[in-house]
Structure formats: C-alpha cells, structure tokens
Design a protein around this motif. Sequence first.
Motif, short mmCIF file in Angstrom:
data_model
loop_
_atom_site.label_atom_id
_atom_site.label_comp_id
_atom_site.label_asym_id
_atom_site.label_seq_id
_atom_site.Cartn_x
_atom_site.Cartn_y
_atom_site.Cartn_z
N LEU A 108 0.83 -1.20 0.00
CA LEU A 108 0.00 0.00 0.00
C LEU A 108 0.86 1.25 0.00
O LEU A 108 0.55 2.24 -0.68
CB LEU A 108 -0.93 -0.01 1.21
CG LEU A 108 -1.94 1.15 1.29
CD1 LEU A 108 -2.88 1.11 0.10
CD2 LEU A 108 -2.74 1.09 2.60
N ALA A 109 1.98 1.21 0.76
CA ALA A 109 2.89 2.36 0.78
C ALA A 109 3.51 2.59 -0.59
O ALA A 109 3.67 3.74 -1.03
CB ALA A 109 3.98 2.13 1.82
N ALA A 110 3.85 1.52 -1.29
CA ALA A 110 4.43 1.66 -2.63
C ALA A 110 3.41 2.23 -3.62
O ALA A 110 3.75 3.06 -4.47
CB ALA A 110 4.94 0.30 -3.12
N ILE A 111 2.14 1.77 -3.51
CA ILE A 111 1.09 2.31 -4.37
C ILE A 111 0.90 3.80 -4.09
O ILE A 111 0.79 4.61 -5.01
CB ILE A 111 -0.22 1.54 -4.15
CG1 ILE A 111 -0.08 0.10 -4.64
CG2 ILE A 111 -1.38 2.23 -4.87
CD1 ILE A 111 -1.27 -0.79 -4.29
N ALA A 112 0.87 4.15 -2.78
CA ALA A 112 0.70 5.56 -2.40
C ALA A 112 1.84 6.42 -2.93
O ALA A 112 1.64 7.54 -3.41
CB ALA A 112 0.61 5.67 -0.89
N ALA A 113 3.07 5.89 -2.87
CA ALA A 113 4.23 6.64 -3.36
C ALA A 113 4.13 6.86 -4.87
O ALA A 113 4.44 7.94 -5.38
CB ALA A 113 5.51 5.90 -3.02
N LYS A 114 3.67 5.83 -5.58
CA LYS A 114 3.53 5.95 -7.04
C LYS A 114 2.47 6.99 -7.39
O LYS A 114 2.64 7.77 -8.35
CB LYS A 114 3.15 4.59 -7.62
CG LYS A 114 3.51 4.43 -9.08
CD LYS A 114 5.02 4.37 -9.25
CE LYS A 114 5.40 4.21 -10.71
NZ LYS A 114 6.87 4.25 -10.89
N ILE A 115 1.39 7.02 -6.63
CA ILE A 115 0.34 8.01 -6.88
C ILE A 115 0.85 9.41 -6.57
O ILE A 115 0.60 10.36 -7.32
CB ILE A 115 -0.91 7.67 -6.04
CG1 ILE A 115 -1.57 6.40 -6.60
CG2 ILE A 115 -1.89 8.83 -6.03
CD1 ILE A 115 -2.67 5.86 -5.74
N ALA A 116 1.57 9.56 -5.46
CA ALA A 116 2.10 10.87 -5.08
C ALA A 116 3.05 11.40 -6.15
O ALA A 116 3.12 12.62 -6.38
CB ALA A 116 2.80 10.78 -3.73
N GLU A 117 3.79 10.49 -6.81
CA GLU A 117 4.71 10.92 -7.87
C GLU A 117 3.97 11.41 -9.11
O GLU A 117 4.53 12.16 -9.92
CB GLU A 117 5.61 9.74 -8.28
CG GLU A 117 6.61 9.31 -7.22
CD GLU A 117 7.34 8.05 -7.64
OE1 GLU A 117 7.10 7.58 -8.78
OE2 GLU A 117 8.13 7.54 -6.84
N SER A 118 2.72 10.97 -9.26
CA SER A 118 1.97 11.23 -10.50
C SER A 118 1.11 12.48 -10.44
O SER A 118 0.45 12.82 -11.42
CB SER A 118 1.08 10.02 -10.83
OG SER A 118 1.86 8.84 -10.94
N ILE A 119 1.08 13.15 -9.30
CA ILE A 119 0.29 14.37 -9.17
C ILE A 119 1.20 15.56 -8.92
O ILE A 119 2.41 15.40 -8.73
CB ILE A 119 -0.74 14.24 -8.02
CG1 ILE A 119 -0.04 14.02 -6.67
CG2 ILE A 119 -1.73 13.11 -8.31
CD1 ILE A 119 -0.98 13.98 -5.49
N ASP A 120 0.63 16.74 -8.93
CA ASP A 120 1.39 17.96 -8.71
C ASP A 120 1.57 18.16 -7.20
O ASP A 120 0.61 18.44 -6.49
CB ASP A 120 0.63 19.16 -9.30
CG ASP A 120 1.43 20.45 -9.25
OD1 ASP A 120 2.37 20.53 -8.44
OD2 ASP A 120 1.12 21.38 -10.01
N PRO A 121 2.80 18.04 -6.69
CA PRO A 121 3.01 18.14 -5.23
C PRO A 121 2.73 19.52 -4.67
O PRO A 121 2.49 19.68 -3.47
CB PRO A 121 4.48 17.75 -5.06
CG PRO A 121 5.12 18.08 -6.37
CD PRO A 121 4.06 17.81 -7.41
N GLU A 122 2.74 20.53 -5.54
CA GLU A 122 2.50 21.90 -5.08
C GLU A 122 1.02 22.24 -5.03
O GLU A 122 0.60 23.10 -4.24
CB GLU A 122 3.22 22.89 -6.00
CG GLU A 122 4.73 22.70 -6.07
CD GLU A 122 5.40 22.95 -4.73
OE1 GLU A 122 4.90 23.80 -3.97
OE2 GLU A 122 6.42 22.29 -4.45
#
Length: 361
Positions: free
Chosen positions: A113-127
């Motif tokens: 789940l942490a790996a999926i969450a990290a992949k999703i976080a990489e795919s959106i605009d962090p700002e």
Amino acid sequence: KGDRIPPPMELLARRDDGSTFKASVEFAHATFEGEACLQIVFRQQTVDAALVAQLQRDPVTGLYNRSRTLECIDEAVASAAAGRSGQAVLLLEPDNWKDLVASTGIGNADHLLAAIAAKIAESIDPEEDIAGVLGDHTLGLILAPRGDLEHAALTERLRTTIAETIFDAGSRSLTVTITIGGTLLAEKNANTETVLDQASACLRAAQNQGGNRVELHDPSAREKADAEREQYWLDLVREALAQDGLRLYHQQIISLQDAAGEFYEILVRMRGPKGDVLPSYFFPVAERNGLLPAIDRWVLGHAIDALAHRENDGLTTTYFVKMTLQSLEDPDLLPWLVRRLESAKLRRSKLVIEMPESKVL
C-alpha cells in the motif's frame, strides 16, 4: 499564604513594538526574602512545526492521515462554495485487496500500500494536489482546478501507471490494478458529506463493473449539456444568416369575399443538417442571443424581393409576415423597411406585417 492557586490562563500578549503573540500564564506558591508570595510564570506558546507535520502523516503511507485529509476536503468544499471551480475529489482503492492481503501477508500488504501511495504521489502535482488516507486501503486525492478533460486524463494516467508497475511484496513481485471514483466540485455539491457520498458511489459503481476503471461524477453535467446544445443551435442560426440558409414557405390564404389577387402567409424555416427546421427549435436561441431582428430583416427583405418578382410576372399578391417584438423595438427597422420598399417599386402588391396583440398593447 494558603490561598488557592489560580488556574493557568491563556492570553494574547503585546510586545514593546506593538506586535502580539499567544502566551500562557501559570501560578505557583513561592517565597521571596522570607515572605510568602505568588509566583507568576509567563510563557510564550510555541509550536514545533516539524512535530505538527509529523502528526498529520499516516505512518504506513507517509501521506496525510484521515483527519488531515478530511480537513483538506473541507477546505476545498468551502472554496467551491465561494465560487472556485474546477477542483475534484477522488477515492482510490486497490482491486481485490482482501486477496492481496491473504496472499502477501499483513506486513507485506502495508509495504504494498505504501508503494502504491508513493507511485500516486509521484503522479500528481506536489505543489497543488493533495494526497491522503481515508480508510484501511482507501486513498483520497484533492485535485487543484483543472479542465474536465484534464481531470479525466489525469485519473486515467493514475490508473494506467499503477497497472503498468511491478510491485515487490516480500519475496514476490506482482502487478496491481486500482479503481478510482470521484466527483468534480461545484457550488451545487459544496458539502463535504455530499462530495464523499458521490465519490464513494462512483467508486462502488466502477468496482461493480469489474474494477480497474475510472468513474467521475459531474454535478454540472446537465448545465454543460444545455450549454453545448445552445451553442450548437446558435452556430446554426448564425451560419444560416451568413450563408442565406433560411427559406420562405408560402401558405395560401383563400379570401371568402372573392378579393382580387393572391394572399399568402409567409413562414420561415432554417436549413439544418437533416432537413428544414421549424422556428420553434431555433427562435428561442435566436431570441436569447439578440438575433431575431436579423431574422426578421432577412424574412422581410426576401418577401419584398419575392413580391417584386411576382409583380413582374403580372401577379397581384399580398404577403402576411409576422414580426417579433425585438424588431419592433429596433429604431432602425422602419427606415430600412421604407428604403427596401421604395427600391422594390411595388405598385399592386402589398406587405402586411403581423404581430400578436398581446405583444403590442
């Protein structure tokens, strides 16, 4: 001495320069030079920003925890209620999660789940975009304002990114798919409970269709469809006026008194992609966009030309032409009509303009 100690107090203190800060005051019994006294401890309240940030994070995924994510949704809903458009709230869940937990084990499932969450976080605009946890295996996204097509493209990109990634779960490597359900934010659904219900309903509907798909709710879908339909008819009317795409129909009137000449009611139609279109379809759009006077002038001008042709053929004709209220309010119509009639030089034919009595009186 022996008096009860006052409880601690919180107050707003003022510095020498006039600025203020939050402070707390505590009291304690003490002695000074052998005399009993009350000690006052004055402390400035400070907040450890790093500690606050840590408390807002989910320990498994590193994303915002449920409490902070719900606060972010509340903030997005409040801004939508204030008129900010284009935001979206998404719910994401890995498909067949119970089977994944059973096959990988609880510990490895957390890593997955942490790996999926990290992949999703990489795919959106962090700002601009916000990612958080809303349930045991439910992730939430609050997307910054975008166009509808951009939201659709982003959610589809999230789905395909996860589906195309190989994840490690202990000694195993596996692929995972996710289902995404969400809703666009607008003033119509600017309520946190409503937004979460709509996003959840879309998520469940997509899962019931087999998962590994995206479903988004658009609260303004009907208004957008109406606007597209309005623009479609408006473009047709403007094209008809620009390219002579209107047509006159002659409906004969029989005189019961055997009056001399021929009498016709003039009707207008618009050429459409599938044939001639009745005024009931395009007149309302023309009225809302101020095009009725242009249509009236087209009809009057072509009716006068037709009368002139018929007169040249030796026919005496009377045309009855309906005119709209918008044209009656046009101060330039009468001078234009006089010029057109003078240039046509009608001798025997007549043009009768009709208008409902309710529109005139």
